[in-house]
Design a protein around this motif. Structure first.
Motif: not given
Length: 795
Positions: A604-609, A681-684, A721-723, A726-733
């Motif tokens: 995607k041009d704008n991958p979902q996070v 992490k990539i696929q955990d 999925t790439i996770k 950071k700062d108590g938040k999880t970013y799943a790309v």
């Protein structure tokens, strides 16, 4: 001195019969009628009044004058008639004719001149014949006739002894006359001198013994002189019949108060005379030396001419008060000439004929319809004689029916004369053009050399176009240059290349020049230009001529050589060679595009996070990263497509840009800077775990013998999925989820047509920050709903 002779009492009747057959010609027929000079030598000796050795009177003088008056009445405008009285030459040998008549003068005045002339008696001087002959020699008429009428011996009175001329002396004199003068000598009575006829010299003699013979003899003379013939008259029906077309019919009726009204054919069509009938009657003026002689008062009559043409059939005669009726005719016939070639085929209908041997065939034909006329008693036995002139030379001899002639090229003139009914004639004239087959040969008088230049030909000497520097060839007809007339007949020859050259050169252009026999020709290349891959060489060509000119054939051919030089180099001959490397390059480029490693289409041009707040009940929001594709690698063949992916949204303030490259035959991508994933992490699985996994695969595939920088690279699939924590938040790309700018752009274009609602959608699809804030706002407004959803997932 009046020498007594025995006379014939029917001399005047014979003269009357001669007058009866004389044909008048109307003014409007002059073009078709020959002019005639008729010089009559008239015996006015004493025997015309008193019979020889007796005192018995005779009215021969009256019948003679009556006949000559009739002759005067029948003259046409172009005829002249002189009358020479024999007694006038007793003393004066060169005297002028006593009577001179011109047919153009008034008819009644001409008749009155004869009627009022006294017929004094005298002697039979032969000087009258000499004078008439000399006058005829000076005549310019078409026909010249000398008619001698005498009932005794001819005498020479010039020497004072009056000796009689023998028949031989008269014959010798007449034989010396010019050929164009015809003589009719009518000797009447026992004492008349007798000469021999010589038709070849146009000398005709008749001798009569009785009144019946004289009348018939003079009638025949008239038929001969004036080309007339007599029809049998049915006295009971007062009609005549004929089986040939007629040009003229002359009716001569005698009787007191006789009147000729007209003639009527079988269709009840009535024909009137061309002019009023001419009246003749006896003369009351007699000789002063014979006052006791009286005229024959029964001599009264009318003559009328009817001009046709008249079709064959029966014709009724409307004549009143006639004691005798005579009808004389002139048939409307002409001569048909037929030429038969060696195969027996008729060629007469052609304007021109082919040289060679031919057979002449003649026959009388209907002048109106040109149909052949069958044998008939009205024409009798017909004979023909022809003179043939070929190419200005008269062929020797006189040609008759079925004779053969050999013709050469040139003009052909055939003059034919037909004789019928003894002395009657008709003639015709034919003109032809005789042609022979011709052999055409050729001489090349100008033969320039041509060069192949560019897309055409040029002259080697002048660098002109071939049309401006042409080949010139001279045509010869039987070895000679054609005349201007022959040149006008000639067409264009056929100029053709030898077999095998037709596909290299176009047809020759051929033109006639103004110089007789000279053609200008020049070669041409096809419109597509000169041939490729092979050089032009001198080419053989053929000049062929084949034309029918009338009945003849003109033909001939010649082989010549076209001077042609081709200076083109190898590259000019093979211009297509440059297409080989170009084609290979193009193929290589296409091959590079075909086998090019491309990024996954699902990227995607704008991958979902997905941002999950671990400190706030795992509340989740959706934000977007950004994929920037490398344009150079996208369009370069063979180069794997590259991209830079911003994994975290700009709102985090963190930069995590991953550089990737497409992997051929794989849905994954090589991570060019794996260090960016050291805390992800990539696929955990951590980065180290993924590297170990990759090394094990490499060892298994025995591809670890040569170490390279590829060992430091990471292959990543687009659906992995790439996770980041950071700062108590999880970013799943998620790279295969999100938005494509191309779709948004299409939506934006549509929004311009959609008004205010579209502007709202465009605001939400703008930058990543705006999108994130909008998403966060919506998530906060539905906080309870999100919490419930999150708790549901945890359970």
């Amino acid at each position: 001195m009046n020498k007594s002779k025995r006379i014939s009492p029917v001399l005047a009747s014979a003269l009357l019969a001669l007058a009866a057959v004389w044909q008048p010609v109307l003014a409007d027929e002059q073009e078709d009628t020959p002019s005639r000079d008729i010089y009559v030598v008239y015996d006015n000796s004493g025997s015309m009044y008193v019979l020889d050795n007796s005192q018995e009177l005779t009215d021969a003088w009256c019948k003679a004058k009556y006949s000559m008056e009739v002759l005067a009445g029948m003259l046409s405008d172009q005829d002249r008639m002189n009358i020479y009285y024999m007694s006038d030459y007793d003393i004066e040998p060169g005297a002028d004719p006593r009577i001179q008549l011109d047919g153009a003068d008034d008819v009644e005045e001409n008749i009155a001149v004869i009627h009022n002339t006294k017929t004094d008696s005298g002697h039979t001087s032969f000087d009258s014949v000499r004078t008439a002959m000399e006058d005829l020699e000076d005549s310019t008429a078409d026909e010249k006739w000398l008619v001698i009428l005498t009932d005794g011996k001819m005498q020479n009175y010039g020497d004072g002894k009056y000796p009689s001329l023998s028949a031989q002396q008269i014959e010798e004199y007449l034989d010396a006359k010019p050929e164009e003068i015809s003589v009719i000598f009518l000797g009447m009575g026992e004492q008349a001198v007798a000469i021999e006829s010589d038709p070849a010299q146009n000398i005709f003699y008749r001798k009569t013994e009785s009144s019946k013979d004289i009348l018939e003899g003079v009638t025949e003379v008239g038929l001969q002189v004036f080309n007339a013939n007599r029809l049998d008259v049915d006295k009971r029906k007062q009609s005549v019949s004929f089986d040939v077309p007629m040009k003229e019919l002359r009716v001569f009726a005698q009787g007191e108060n006789v009147q000729i009204n007209g003639i009527t054919d079988e269709n009840d069509t009535t024909f009137k005379p061309e002019s009023d009938p001419v009246e003749v009657r006896y003369s009351e003026v007699d000789s002063p030396s014979h006052p006791e002689n009286k005229p024959d008062t029964s001599l009264q009559g009318q003559m009328a001419l009817f001009t046709g043409p008249f079709e064959p059939g029966q014709m009724k005669l409307d004549v009143d008060n006639a004691s005798t009726i005579e009808v004389y005719y002139k048939p409307d016939v002409t001569i048909g000439v037929t030429l038969l070639d060696e195969s027996g085929k008729e060629v007469t209908g052609n304007d021109s004929i082919k040289g060679g041997e031919y057979t002449l065939s003649f026959g009388l034909i209907n002048a109106m319809t040109n149909e052949p006329i069958e044998k008939t008693d009205l024409l009798g036995d017909v004979s023909y004689e022809a003179k043939v002139t070929n190419n200005g030379k008269e062929l020797s001899g006189i040609y008759g029916n079925n004779d053969q002639i050999k013709l050469e090229e040139g003009d052909l003139i055939i003059d034919v004369l037909a004789h019928y009914l003894d002395y009657n004639t008709t003639s015709t004239h034919y003109d032809y053009s005789v042609m022979t087959d011709k052999t055409i040969t050729w001489e090349v008088t100008k033969n320039p050399e041509y060069l192949v230049k560019g897309k055409g030909l040029r002259s080697a000497n002048s660098d002109l176009d071939p049309a401006e520097d042409q080949i010139e060839i001279q045509a010869l007809i039987d070895g000679k240059k054609p005349t201007a007339e022959q040149w006008s007949e000639m067409g264009l020859p056929v100029v053709s290349l030898e077999a095998g050259s037709e596909d290299k050169l176009d047809d020759f252009c051929v033109e006639k020049t103004e110089t007789p026999g000279v053609y200008a020709i020049y070669p041409q290349l096809p419109e597509s230009g000169p041939m490729r891959g092979k050089k032009y060489e001198p080419a053989a060509y053929t000049i062929a001529y084949d034309q029918e000119v009338g009945p003849a054939v003109w033909q001939g051919s010649s082989e010549e050589m076209l001077k042609l030089n081709d200076p083109r180099n190898w590259f000019e001959l093979h211009p297509w060679f440059w297409w080989i490397p170009a084609g290979l390059i193009l193929a290589a480029i296409l091959f590079g595009y075909f086998f090019k490693a491309r990024l996954p289409k699902s990227l995607k041009d704008n991958p979902q996070v997905t941002v999950k707040d671990n400190q706030n009940y795992d509340q989740s929001t959706i934000e977007y990263g950004r994929t920037t594709r490398d344009k150079v690698s996208k369009w370069m063949p063979y180069m794997a497509e590259k991209a830079s992916i911003q994994l975290l949204p700009a709102t985090t303030g963190l930069k995590r840009t991953m550089d990737v490259k497409a992997v051929r035959k794989n849905t994954g991508m090589e991570v060019l800077n794996p260090g960016v994933l050291k805390d992800a992490k990539i696929q955990d699985k951590t980065l180290e775990e993924r590297k170990s996994q990759a090394e094990r695969r490499a060892s298994k595939n025995k591809k670890n013998e040569k170490k390279s920088k590829k060992e430091d690279l990471l292959t990543l699939k687009v659906n992995e999925t790439i996770k980041f924590e950071k700062d108590g938040k999880t970013y799943a790309v998620q790279l295969n989820k999100g938005k494509d700018e191309r779709k948004n752009n299409r939506g934006a274009k549509g929004s311009k047509r959609g008004g205010s609602s579209s502007r709202g959608r465009s605001s939400r699809g703008g930058s990543h920050q705006s999108s994130s804030r909008g998403t966060s706002s919506r998530n906060r407004s539905s906080k309870s709903s999100s919490n419930r959803s999150s708790r549901g997932r945890r359970r």
